[in-house]
Design a protein around this motif. Structure first.
Motif, PDB file in Angstrom:
ATOM      1  N   UNK A 126       0.854  -1.202   0.000  1.00  0.00           N
ATOM      2  CA  UNK A 126       0.000   0.000   0.000  1.00  0.00           C
ATOM      3  C   UNK A 126       0.886   1.246   0.000  1.00  0.00           C
ATOM      4  N   UNK A 127       2.055   1.115   0.614  1.00  0.00           N
ATOM      5  CA  UNK A 127       2.961   2.276   0.697  1.00  0.00           C
ATOM      6  C   UNK A 127       3.348   2.819  -0.686  1.00  0.00           C
ATOM      7  N   UNK A 128       3.345   1.926  -1.687  1.00  0.00           N
ATOM      8  CA  UNK A 128       3.723   2.378  -3.039  1.00  0.00           C
ATOM      9  C   UNK A 128       2.670   3.306  -3.651  1.00  0.00           C
ATOM     10  N   UNK A 129       1.496   3.323  -3.072  1.00  0.00           N
ATOM     11  CA  UNK A 129       0.420   4.173  -3.600  1.00  0.00           C
ATOM     12  C   UNK A 129       0.329   5.525  -2.890  1.00  0.00           C
ATOM     13  N   UNK A 130       1.161   5.688  -1.855  1.00  0.00           N
ATOM     14  CA  UNK A 130       1.032   6.929  -1.070  1.00  0.00           C
ATOM     15  C   UNK A 130       1.880   8.034  -1.694  1.00  0.00           C
ATOM     16  N   UNK A 131       1.272   9.197  -1.848  1.00  0.00           N
ATOM     17  CA  UNK A 131       1.995  10.388  -2.323  1.00  0.00           C
ATOM     18  C   UNK A 131       2.043  11.357  -1.149  1.00  0.00           C
ATOM     19  N   UNK A 132       3.243  11.537  -0.614  1.00  0.00           N
ATOM     20  CA  UNK A 132       3.372  12.368   0.589  1.00  0.00           C
ATOM     21  C   UNK A 132       3.364  13.854   0.248  1.00  0.00           C
ATOM     22  N   UNK A 133       3.150  14.626   1.274  1.00  0.00           N
ATOM     23  CA  UNK A 133       3.158  16.092   1.185  1.00  0.00           C
ATOM     24  C   UNK A 133       2.217  16.601   0.099  1.00  0.00           C
ATOM     25  N   UNK A 134       1.037  16.001   0.077  1.00  0.00           N
ATOM     26  CA  UNK A 134      -0.013  16.513  -0.807  1.00  0.00           C
ATOM     27  C   UNK A 134      -1.231  16.779   0.060  1.00  0.00           C
ATOM     28  N   UNK A 135      -1.496  18.034   0.306  1.00  0.00           N
ATOM     29  CA  UNK A 135      -2.607  18.403   1.203  1.00  0.00           C
ATOM     30  C   UNK A 135      -3.811  18.804   0.367  1.00  0.00           C
ATOM     31  N   UNK A 136      -4.843  18.001   0.450  1.00  0.00           N
ATOM     32  CA  UNK A 136      -6.042  18.255  -0.347  1.00  0.00           C
ATOM     33  C   UNK A 136      -6.848  19.378   0.299  1.00  0.00           C
ATOM     34  N   UNK A 137      -7.241  20.351  -0.522  1.00  0.00           N
ATOM     35  CA  UNK A 137      -7.967  21.503   0.031  1.00  0.00           C
ATOM     36  C   UNK A 137      -9.396  21.606  -0.509  1.00  0.00           C
ATOM     37  N   UNK A 138      -9.589  21.215  -1.765  1.00  0.00           N
ATOM     38  CA  UNK A 138     -10.917  21.412  -2.363  1.00  0.00           C
ATOM     39  C   UNK A 138     -11.179  20.331  -3.401  1.00  0.00           C
ATOM     40  N   UNK A 139     -12.457  20.125  -3.693  1.00  0.00           N
ATOM     41  CA  UNK A 139     -12.817  19.144  -4.716  1.00  0.00           C
ATOM     42  C   UNK A 139     -14.077  19.619  -5.413  1.00  0.00           C
ATOM     43  N   UNK A 140     -14.039  19.610  -6.742  1.00  0.00           N
ATOM     44  CA  UNK A 140     -15.187  20.086  -7.515  1.00  0.00           C
ATOM     45  C   UNK A 140     -15.706  18.948  -8.385  1.00  0.00           C
ATOM     46  N   UNK A 141     -16.986  18.640  -8.230  1.00  0.00           N
ATOM     47  CA  UNK A 141     -17.597  17.558  -9.011  1.00  0.00           C
ATOM     48  C   UNK A 141     -18.238  18.130 -10.260  1.00  0.00           C
ATOM     49  N   UNK A 142     -17.994  17.440 -11.371  1.00  0.00           N
ATOM     50  CA  UNK A 142     -18.609  17.856 -12.627  1.00  0.00           C
ATOM     51  C   UNK A 142     -19.485  16.714 -13.125  1.00  0.00           C
ATOM     52  N   UNK A 143     -20.791  16.942 -13.162  1.00  0.00           N
ATOM     53  CA  UNK A 143     -21.710  15.864 -13.538  1.00  0.00           C
ATOM     54  C   UNK A 143     -21.575  15.497 -15.008  1.00  0.00           C
TER      55      UNK A 143
END
Ligand SMILES: Cc1cc2nc3c(=O)[nH]c(=O)nc-3n(C[C@H](O)[C@H](O)[C@H](O)COP(=O)(O)OP(=O)(O)OC[C@H]3O[C@@H](n4cnc5c(N)ncnc54)[C@H](O)[C@@H]3O)c2cc1C
Length: 507
Positions: free
Chosen positions: A93-110
């Motif tokens: 699972x560690x191979x899928x982790x991207x460090x130092x990425x802080x998620x702030x917002x998410x926009x959904x597009x239908x």
């Protein structure tokens, strides 16, 4: 821009578990885990105060898919962190982790059935974006930047050090010092006996008492079973015993609060002796499980009090002064070090700013679906554990359910799932818990309903049935297929026609 089928946010217990379930149950899906810090473990890496440990047993705080094999059932922070690191490594699972990425917002597009996720990357917090079909927030339940810390009158006059357990200073030397720990929750009852080992004296200063229950740090039966049985079998047996005992005890506390209250207080009296004022210091005004019980391993808090190295004072703070604290009763507590174990600043999904088709989502106006999705918000799940049992029990179920949902959508060619609150729902607070950190946050949290699937059950057995075997197409969750590409009919002069209505697939 990177794209993932599923983007998991957070590499603590929940994110690591989510990674495992995704790669096991949805092996064809791409996923990544964005982690804001430079390391995994979340809570179990962040908190570094002396004695940091679990207050629930590791047979239920551990993952369903990887046994806990240490001797201690109530484990210390470093042992839990080791277990999390090893789990992430063992399953890749560690191979899928991207460090130092802080998620702030998410926009959904239908129109495209995609989330566009804003995040800050690296130490200089460069803005970046990624897209995903499904967003799984595993960002914990509190503000990582700072704990809850009310101001105290006169604190600027105090000449010693004031520390908060969420930011424990590595250079703090409290050996031989007078320490006051303000608080009566899990952190305070952990800190007091641990600091009392070297401090001159530790006082736990509380406004009101909490229920404190002692349990052996090592589970003798579990350790015997582990010697004679395969690790996973022994783990599952003990896990189920602990789940069932926890449910039994919780239900008893709800149905016969006076009986449970009397039992807990009798245990405290037996530990502290007839002379001790258990009525003042260990008899809360509320009923057991209105707030989380505090568990102490091997009665360490009571032992420290009996030995005289620690004491409990139940009073109000009048003011800090240069060398300690003056209390409302007029009593004075000398202090060189003051620890403000005043709690967490609860925060849902790390304060994510979400929007759906450009309309901002106001989470307190939404209803929580199965305690993991939100009315009107498509393809977004979040993990929030139980208040009356180990967090991981619900985290595992949430991740499993999400995989079922994704596989179901694949089988039917759906690109979107969205819980819709069509009929009026009787609103209830999201958490039925009177703890300070919950009360302070209630207006910032979504609501729940009084019936399924809008009700948040604090019951693992019920959830297990509903999450693992319940109908996915329950009439509330609406599934829809990708929209056909937008055509440019001649009548519009080549301008884009409005998108066709989505093809809703009701149950
Ligand atoms: C001191 C303490 C003791 C506890 N003891 C117990 C216990 O004994 N039993 C129990 O059941 N529960 C306990 N809890 C609750 C505990 O938090 C959970 O058990 C569990 O650790 C939560 O795991 P998590 O992965 O959901 O969240 P966390 O451990 O909080 O991890 C969240 C991760 O998400 C990351 N993150 C947050 N925001 C963002 C973002 N915007 N972008 C990217 N990454 C982000 C964080 O850096 C962190 O790594 C305790 C909590 C505390 C504070």
């Amino acid at each position: 821009m990177e794209h993932f089928d599923v983007l998991v946010v957070g590499a603590g217990i929940s994110g690591i578990g989510a990674g495992y379930h995704l790669q096991t149950r949805c092996p064809n899906k791409s996923y990544a885990i964005f982690e804001s810090r430079a390391t995994i473990g979340g809570t179990w890496d962040l908190f570094r105060y002396p004695g940091i440990r679990s207050d629930s047993d590791m047979y239920t705080l551990g993952f369903s898919f990887r046994p806990w094999t240490e001797a201690k059932s109530i484990a210390d922070g470093p042992a839990i962190l080791k277990y999390l690191r090893e789990t992430a490594e063992a399953f890749g699972i560690d191979r899928h982790i991207r460090f130092e990425r802080r998620v702030t917002a998410a926009a959904w597009d239908s129109a495209t059935s995609l989330w566009t996720v804003d995040y800050e990357q690296g130490p200089d917090r460069r803005p970046a974006q990624a897209t995903c079909n499904f967003l799984h927030m595993c960002a914990g339940y509190y503000n990582y930047a700072a704990g809850y810390r009310p101001p105290f009158p006169g604190e600027e006059t105090f000449q010693g050090r004031i520390v908060h357990p969420q930011h424990w200073p590595t250079d703090l030397d409290y050996a031989g010092k007078q320490v006051v720990v303000i608080g009566s929750g899990a952190t305070a009852v952990t800190l007091v006996p641990e600091m009392a080992k070297t401090a001159a004296h530790v006082t736990m200063l509380q406004r009101s008492p909490t229920y404190v229950v002692s349990r052996p740090a090592e589970d003798a039966l579990a350790n015997r079973l582990r010697k004679g049985l395969p690790a996973m079998l022994a783990y599952q047996l003990i896990r189920w015993r602990n789940v069932l005992f926890g449910m039994y005890f919780f239900n008893l506390a709800r149905k016969k609060p006076e009986r449970v209250k009397a039992g807990i207080i009798a245990m405290a009296k037996a530990q502290l002796g007839p002379e001790y004022d258990v009525g003042t210091h260990f008899t809360p005004a509320y009923n057991p499980w209105d707030q989380r019980l505090c568990l102490v391993p091997d009665a360490d808090l009571f032992t420290a009090i009996r030995s005289g190295s620690a004491s409990v004072v139940t009073d109000q703070i009048e003011t800090f002064r240069a060398d300690g604290i003056v209390l409302a009763s007029g009593a004075e507590l000398p202090a060189d070090v003051i620890v403000t174990a005043t709690g967490l600043d609860m925060q849902l999904m790390s304060g994510l700013k979400a929007s759906v088709d450009d309309a901002p989502v106001n989470f307190p106006e939404t209803f929580s679906y199965k305690g993991m999705m939100y009315s009107g918000v498509p393809n977004l799940a979040s993990t929030f554990g139980y208040t009356n049992a180990s967090w991981t029990l619900k985290a595992d179920l949430t991740a499993e359910y999400l995989c079922r949902l994704i596989n179901h959508m694949d089988r039917h060619g759906y690109s979107e799932c969205r819980p819709i609150a069509e009929d009026p729902i009787e609103p209830a607070p999201w958490l039925d818990f009177s703890s300070g950190y919950v009360r302070r946050a209630l207006t910032r949290l979504p609501k729940q309903g009084t019936t399924a699937p809008w009700r948040v059950y604090q019951n693992y057995a019920l959830d297990l049935l509903a999450f693992r075997f319940g109908k996915l197409e329950d009439g509330v969750m609406r599934f829809s297929k990708p929209r056909p590409p937008i055509t440019r009919p001649a009548a519009t002069g080549g301008r884009l026609a409005s998108p066709p209505p989505r093809q809703m697939a009701d149950a």
